[in-house]
Design an enzyme around this catalytic site. Sequence first.
Site, PDB file in Angstrom:
ATOM      1  N   ARG B  27       0.825  -1.222   0.000  1.00 38.12           N
ATOM      2  CA  ARG B  27       0.000   0.000   0.000  1.00 38.12           C
ATOM      3  C   ARG B  27       0.862   1.276   0.000  1.00 38.12           C
ATOM      4  O   ARG B  27       0.485   2.278   0.599  1.00 38.12           O
ATOM      5  CB  ARG B  27      -0.963  -0.008   1.201  1.00 38.12           C
ATOM      6  CG  ARG B  27      -2.388   0.340   0.804  1.00 38.12           C
ATOM      7  CD  ARG B  27      -3.339   0.390   1.982  1.00 38.12           C
ATOM      8  NE  ARG B  27      -3.746  -0.916   2.447  1.00 38.12           N
ATOM      9  CZ  ARG B  27      -4.132  -1.187   3.697  1.00 38.12           C
ATOM     10  NH1 ARG B  27      -4.159  -0.254   4.617  1.00 38.12           N
ATOM     11  NH2 ARG B  27      -4.511  -2.408   4.020  1.00 38.12           N
ATOM     12  N   ARG B  31      -3.008   6.564   1.495  1.00 37.73           N
ATOM     13  CA  ARG B  31      -3.528   7.762   2.175  1.00 37.73           C
ATOM     14  C   ARG B  31      -2.548   8.447   3.119  1.00 37.73           C
ATOM     15  O   ARG B  31      -2.818   9.539   3.594  1.00 37.73           O
ATOM     16  CB  ARG B  31      -4.792   7.393   2.952  1.00 37.73           C
ATOM     17  CG  ARG B  31      -5.994   7.190   2.056  1.00 37.73           C
ATOM     18  CD  ARG B  31      -7.228   6.849   2.861  1.00 37.73           C
ATOM     19  NE  ARG B  31      -7.122   5.511   3.440  1.00 37.73           N
ATOM     20  CZ  ARG B  31      -8.046   4.952   4.213  1.00 37.73           C
ATOM     21  NH1 ARG B  31      -9.157   5.618   4.518  1.00 37.73           N
ATOM     22  NH2 ARG B  31      -7.886   3.733   4.690  1.00 37.73           N
ATOM     23  N   ARG B  40      -6.488  11.612  -5.342  1.00 35.97           N
ATOM     24  CA  ARG B  40      -7.752  10.911  -5.118  1.00 35.97           C
ATOM     25  C   ARG B  40      -8.916  11.895  -5.085  1.00 35.97           C
ATOM     26  O   ARG B  40      -9.987  11.611  -5.626  1.00 35.97           O
ATOM     27  CB  ARG B  40      -7.684  10.117  -3.812  1.00 35.97           C
ATOM     28  CG  ARG B  40      -9.018   9.473  -3.548  1.00 35.97           C
ATOM     29  CD  ARG B  40      -8.994   8.318  -2.636  1.00 35.97           C
ATOM     30  NE  ARG B  40     -10.377   8.057  -2.232  1.00 35.97           N
ATOM     31  CZ  ARG B  40     -10.723   7.186  -1.330  1.00 35.97           C
ATOM     32  NH1 ARG B  40      -9.817   6.458  -0.731  1.00 35.97           N
ATOM     33  NH2 ARG B  40     -11.986   7.004  -1.029  1.00 35.97           N
ATOM     34  N   ASP B  77      -7.522  -2.344  -6.987  1.00 37.32           N
ATOM     35  CA  ASP B  77      -8.177  -2.935  -5.818  1.00 37.32           C
ATOM     36  C   ASP B  77      -8.257  -4.442  -6.023  1.00 37.32           C
ATOM     37  O   ASP B  77      -8.323  -4.903  -7.159  1.00 37.32           O
ATOM     38  CB  ASP B  77      -9.584  -2.352  -5.653  1.00 37.32           C
ATOM     39  CG  ASP B  77     -10.159  -2.718  -4.302  1.00 37.32           C
ATOM     40  OD1 ASP B  77      -9.758  -2.098  -3.300  1.00 37.32           O
ATOM     41  OD2 ASP B  77     -10.974  -3.664  -4.227  1.00 37.32           O
ATOM     42  N   TYR B 154     -15.784 -11.661   0.240  1.00 38.20           N
ATOM     43  CA  TYR B 154     -16.541 -10.432  -0.018  1.00 38.20           C
ATOM     44  C   TYR B 154     -17.778 -10.706  -0.866  1.00 38.20           C
ATOM     45  O   TYR B 154     -18.825 -10.106  -0.671  1.00 38.20           O
ATOM     46  CB  TYR B 154     -15.653  -9.403  -0.735  1.00 38.20           C
ATOM     47  CG  TYR B 154     -14.527  -8.865   0.112  1.00 38.20           C
ATOM     48  CD1 TYR B 154     -14.726  -7.796   0.976  1.00 38.20           C
ATOM     49  CD2 TYR B 154     -13.255  -9.430   0.050  1.00 38.20           C
ATOM     50  CE1 TYR B 154     -13.690  -7.296   1.757  1.00 38.20           C
ATOM     51  CE2 TYR B 154     -12.211  -8.929   0.828  1.00 38.20           C
ATOM     52  CZ  TYR B 154     -12.430  -7.871   1.676  1.00 38.20           C
ATOM     53  OH  TYR B 154     -11.408  -7.391   2.446  1.00 38.20           O
TER      54      TYR B 154
END
Lengths: 354, 354
Positions: B27, B31, B40, B77, B154
């Site tokens: 990652r 962020r 973003r 993703d 998921y």
Amino acid sequence: MAELKNDRYLRALLKQPVDRTPIWMMRQAGRYLPEYKATRAEAGDFMSLCKNQDLACEVTLQPLRRYDLDAAILFSDILTVPDAMGLGLYFETGEGPRFERPTDTIDAIKKLSIPDPEDELGYVMRAVSTIRRELKGEVPLIGFSGSPWTLATYMVEGGSSKTFEKIKKMAYEEPATLHLLLDKLADSVILYLNAQVANGAQALMIFDSWGGALSHHAYREFSLRYMQKIVDGLTRHADGRQVPVTLFTKGGGLWLEAMADTGCDALGLDWTVDIGDARRRVGERVALQGNMDPSVLYASPERIHQEVEQILASYGEGTGHVFNLGHGIHQHVNPEHAGAFINSVHELSKQYHK
Amino acid sequence: MAELKNDRYLRALLKQPVDRTPIWMMRQAGRYLPEYKATRAEAGDFMSLCKNQDLACEVTLQPLRRYDLDAAILFSDILTVPDAMGLGLYFETGEGPRFERPTDTIDAIKKLSIPDPEDELGYVMRAVSTIRRELKGEVPLIGFSGSPWTLATYMVEGGSSKTFEKIKKMAYEEPATLHLLLDKLADSVILYLNAQVANGAQALMIFDSWGGALSHHAYREFSLRYMQKIVDGLTRHADGRQVPVTLFTKGGGLWLEAMADTGCDALGLDWTVDIGDARRRVGERVALQGNMDPSVLYASPERIHQEVEQILASYGEGTGHVFNLGHGIHQHVNPEHAGAFINSVHELSKQYHK
């Protein structure tokens, strides 16, 4: 005190011969039982249920009326100790436990005092003695506590956490501060568990729910070291019998050897470990509790039966195994499936004890 | 295609000599970087960022401008594949990923078709080729996918889960239904990853974020078996070089031997394993990636330096180690601490490669 009629659980933990593998279920007094939900509704909220000795006794005994279980466990919460230290435990619906006054600074930690188990935690001791009396010697009563590390995670974070940001920052940046907290917690837990034994607990279990979030090094420094201190400080005999101590670190399957080195009597296993492998690794030194995935109870009784068979076969012949789930029973489990599970353990385990 | 200038990452995965231990961060485009947040915000939402090849390329390159990293990883993703199968991926603030149309029945699973990577997933392929071109051969580009089991959690649960109630019920009650889903996912992932290689990916990684929620038996049946199928179906060479494949099961430290048996080139490790122990167990067969707790980055540069030193010393001399965190970098990490971490790896690792 009434003579203990069924001591299978205690005998298996001490590796004495048994006629079948004893079984109990973590969180066996819980929301999957309609009678539990009724009593909890009567109590109001969760902590009121813990603090009322008669209702706490009632929910402790409920699963024993339904099922042929080999142990009872005190109905309480792991966060009673920090609550007694003055942090102000409360529960928000869907949010889990929270503390009004988290202890995330050295000043707050220095001010913490060690709770008197017969005073601030007197309600737990009254529950223990009430349950012990009402059990009438049917099965042994397990007392318990959270591990210092696990308690500290809630105290520093202020509640549940996914990433343990605050406490891990403290562990890496201010280890002395965290050690002070953990040391106070270990001292508190020793007094708390010894008082449970004095009031009637016949075995003890330490739940290290969040030890598995630590690195292999940090686990030894911040979790295991304080469980070791507790094991060293515990009353290991009462009523002329040994009081066995079980350590359970969820996600600690890689660290079983180090856990066994503490001198505890047994290790709890989650479902990621093969119990036969665990026995080969540490079975000479400790008994093993576990280790069915609680989600198997969502399946049919036939499928549950198969899974029980696999775990028993993996452990193999002889004593030293206490059957259990690898974590607390889920709230949406059908109570009849839990019954089928218990019956399967009874039926299938006899052949391993000849 | 530009000649690869820095091939340390590829060489370490293949156990060829290197001058220092290569490093990248899971990652790393994320962020914690203000420039990421700006891009973003420009894109609107997360999936719009993934679907815009120029912006996806921009965020992929951002950490490489700041830090001396040894690999770039495609910005995307893990849920692009189920989204392309028609499940309707969306993100709710604070809730994580959700699917509009979960696939929790045999009928829904039977209807799923395998996405064409150049059509429904064409936006990923355009991002791969754009990034590869813009990297200008500086470092290799890693392509990736979620594991079939992780994607299925998921798809069946409809989003993130703590207890995996629905999918575990399916695993224990209707295993054939789940196997059908997992098999379609494995076929989809093979096509998807091979298309990433065809478009420029030079190494591949499979993220099995939730394999660790399974029992040791169920892991082999429902997760590892399908990663094995993928490893067997992958293009392992491109541009005259080997394309190394890394498998990462979070919480899979007990199962490294079984993972190495798949014939992959490397295993990702979380921080619960001692990397020296892991090397003794499987280091003859696979390279190892990891394994610092990302929370160490909350600490001071001095403390980070110590932790890097410990991990390098535990792995010991020689190639076969790719330094990384044991999980994605946390969003509240100070970017300067990430920089100090990378510099520590550069500085300290040279002595292990003489």
